[in-house]
Design a protein around this motif. Structure first.
Motif, mmCIF file in Angstrom:
data_model
loop_
_atom_site.group_PDB
_atom_site.id
_atom_site.type_symbol
_atom_site.label_atom_id
_atom_site.label_comp_id
_atom_site.label_asym_id
_atom_site.label_seq_id
_atom_site.Cartn_x
_atom_site.Cartn_y
_atom_site.Cartn_z
ATOM 1 N N VAL A 53 0.828 -1.206 0.000
ATOM 2 C CA VAL A 53 0.000 0.000 0.000
ATOM 3 C C VAL A 53 0.863 1.256 0.000
ATOM 4 N N PHE A 54 0.335 2.289 -0.606
ATOM 5 C CA PHE A 54 0.956 3.613 -0.600
ATOM 6 C C PHE A 54 0.078 4.517 0.252
ATOM 7 N N ALA A 55 0.718 5.263 1.160
ATOM 8 C CA ALA A 55 -0.024 6.191 2.000
ATOM 9 C C ALA A 55 0.740 7.502 2.091
ATOM 10 N N GLY A 56 0.044 8.526 2.570
ATOM 11 C CA GLY A 56 0.669 9.844 2.696
ATOM 12 C C GLY A 56 -0.335 10.909 2.348
ATOM 13 N N PRO A 57 0.009 12.157 2.618
ATOM 14 C CA PRO A 57 -0.957 13.248 2.424
ATOM 15 C C PRO A 57 -1.271 13.522 0.958
ATOM 16 N N ILE A 58 -2.308 14.303 0.744
ATOM 17 C CA ILE A 58 -2.698 14.718 -0.606
ATOM 18 C C ILE A 58 -1.515 15.399 -1.283
ATOM 19 N N GLY A 59 -1.231 14.972 -2.498
ATOM 20 C CA GLY A 59 -0.179 15.616 -3.273
ATOM 21 C C GLY A 59 1.201 15.035 -3.040
ATOM 22 N N ALA A 60 1.315 14.024 -2.171
ATOM 23 C CA ALA A 60 2.641 13.438 -1.897
ATOM 24 C C ALA A 60 3.141 12.615 -3.077
ATOM 25 N N GLY A 61 2.204 12.103 -3.908
ATOM 26 C CA GLY A 61 2.637 11.363 -5.096
ATOM 27 C C GLY A 61 2.207 9.912 -5.141
ATOM 28 N N LYS A 62 1.189 9.554 -4.386
ATOM 29 C CA LYS A 62 0.742 8.144 -4.367
ATOM 30 C C LYS A 62 0.240 7.715 -5.750
ATOM 31 N N THR A 63 -0.648 8.529 -6.323
ATOM 32 C CA THR A 63 -1.198 8.199 -7.640
ATOM 33 C C THR A 63 -0.086 8.198 -8.697
ATOM 34 N N THR A 64 0.817 9.165 -8.589
ATOM 35 C CA THR A 64 1.943 9.256 -9.538
ATOM 36 C C THR A 64 2.832 8.021 -9.434
ATOM 37 N N ALA A 65 3.138 7.589 -8.222
ATOM 38 C CA ALA A 65 4.029 6.436 -8.017
ATOM 39 C C ALA A 65 3.409 5.167 -8.605
ATOM 40 N N ILE A 66 2.126 4.978 -8.369
ATOM 41 C CA ILE A 66 1.467 3.768 -8.871
ATOM 42 C C ILE A 66 1.423 3.791 -10.394
ATOM 43 N N GLY A 67 1.180 4.994 -10.951
ATOM 44 C CA GLY A 67 1.197 5.123 -12.411
ATOM 45 C C GLY A 67 2.573 4.841 -12.990
ATOM 46 N N ALA A 68 3.630 5.270 -12.279
ATOM 47 C CA ALA A 68 5.000 5.065 -12.768
ATOM 48 C C ALA A 68 5.383 3.588 -12.728
ATOM 49 N N LEU A 69 4.854 2.874 -11.743
ATOM 50 C CA LEU A 69 5.273 1.481 -11.531
ATOM 51 C C LEU A 69 4.454 0.464 -12.309
ATOM 52 N N SER A 70 3.179 0.773 -12.521
ATOM 53 C CA SER A 70 2.264 -0.280 -12.948
ATOM 54 C C SER A 70 2.527 -0.753 -14.375
ATOM 55 N N ASP A 71 2.508 -2.072 -14.551
ATOM 56 C CA ASP A 71 2.616 -2.686 -15.880
ATOM 57 C C ASP A 71 1.281 -2.678 -16.610
ATOM 58 N N VAL A 72 0.217 -2.469 -15.875
ATOM 59 C CA VAL A 72 -1.117 -2.440 -16.480
ATOM 60 C C VAL A 72 -1.644 -1.013 -16.315
ATOM 61 N N PRO A 73 -2.585 -0.592 -17.152
ATOM 62 C CA PRO A 73 -3.123 0.765 -16.954
ATOM 63 C C PRO A 73 -3.687 0.882 -15.550
ATOM 64 N N PRO A 74 -3.204 1.848 -14.750
ATOM 65 C CA PRO A 74 -3.675 1.917 -13.373
ATOM 66 C C PRO A 74 -5.148 2.287 -13.291
ATOM 67 N N VAL A 75 -5.797 1.752 -12.288
ATOM 68 C CA VAL A 75 -7.174 2.127 -11.988
ATOM 69 C C VAL A 75 -7.096 3.271 -10.999
ATOM 70 N N THR A 76 -7.823 4.311 -11.261
ATOM 71 C CA THR A 76 -7.776 5.423 -10.318
ATOM 72 C C THR A 76 -9.156 6.030 -10.183
ATOM 73 N N THR A 77 -9.393 6.659 -9.069
ATOM 74 C CA THR A 77 -10.713 7.218 -8.786
ATOM 75 C C THR A 77 -10.548 8.685 -8.416
ATOM 76 N N GLU A 78 -10.139 9.466 -9.407
ATOM 77 C CA GLU A 78 -9.871 10.885 -9.180
ATOM 78 C C GLU A 78 -11.156 11.703 -9.328
ATOM 79 N N VAL A 79 -11.371 12.644 -8.452
ATOM 80 C CA VAL A 79 -12.448 13.619 -8.641
ATOM 81 C C VAL A 79 -11.910 15.013 -8.338
#
Ligand code: GDP
Ligand code: MG
Length: 179
Positions: free
Chosen positions: A7-33
């Motif tokens: 799991v990735f944790a940390g405050p808003i803007g720390a880069g959790k979504t970015t890190a998962i996007g950088a690492l993932s071999d499959v298109p990441p699933v994300t729930t951005e609003v």
């Protein structure tokens, strides 16, 4: 073949979504609003439920990557995502004045949920905000009873994100040999 959940944790803007996007071999699933809190943190959207990606390791093992939502009102999601995960990557945003205190909050919250407390801290934005230093984080964590690796990372880089994951997984191997 093993499947690990990290799991990735940390405050808003720390880069959790970015890190998962950088690492993932499959298109990441994300729930951005769109979110006012995200705008305050310098971006337009934030993750409301979780992020998901996965990495296939050379060993054939699959690492599932889950990102937790940063906003406190979604903290009911944290145990759903984190309980019994094999590791946690806590991301810090060094441009925030309270970054060390926030990091300690996340470590205190997540370490007890993770198998053998296997966490690592990645400190971002050190290129623009060199202080506090990685040693300052490590000292504060140590004083609070957590002996964890702390690394400066820019998770926009896949190499950096992979290094975080490698260090975490190496610790996992060490734990497994002890158990
Ligand atoms: N300059 C700089 N920007 C970074 C660094 N790490 C992450 N970012 C940026 O910070 C933002 C983080 O947003 P996001 O991944 O959505 O954060 P989340 O709320 O934790 O999911 C993105 O725009 C990244 O490009 C870093 O080390 N330096
Ligand atoms: Mg996010």
């Amino acid at each position: 073949m093993n499947t690990y959940r990290i799991v990735f944790a940390g405050p808003i803007g720390a880069g959790k979504t970015t890190a998962i996007g950088a690492l993932s071999d499959v298109p990441p699933v994300t729930t951005e609003v769109a979110s006012d809190e995200a705008v305050a943190a310098g971006k337009a959207t934030t993750t409301v439920a979780f992020d998901y990606g996965q990495v296939l390791l050379d060993s054939g093992d699959v690492v599932q990557l889950y990102g937790t939502p940063g906003q406190a009102r979604f903290d009911f999601m944290w145990p759903i995502i984190a309980d019994n995960a094999l590791g946690a990557i806590i991301l810090a945003d060094n441009s925030r004045a309270d970054s060390i205190a926030r990091t300690l909050d996340y470590v205190r919250e997540f370490a007890p949920r993770i198998v053998a407390g296997n966490c690592i801290v990645g400190v971002g934005r050190t290129e623009t905000h060199p202080t506090p230093t990685v040693d300052d984080y490590a000292d504060a964590l140590s004083a609070a009873g957590f002996e964890l690796p702390v690394m400066a990372v820019d998770v926009r880089s896949r190499e950096h994100a992979l290094l975080l994951l490698d260090v975490l997984l190496a610790r996992l191997e060490a734990v497994r040999h002890v158990e």
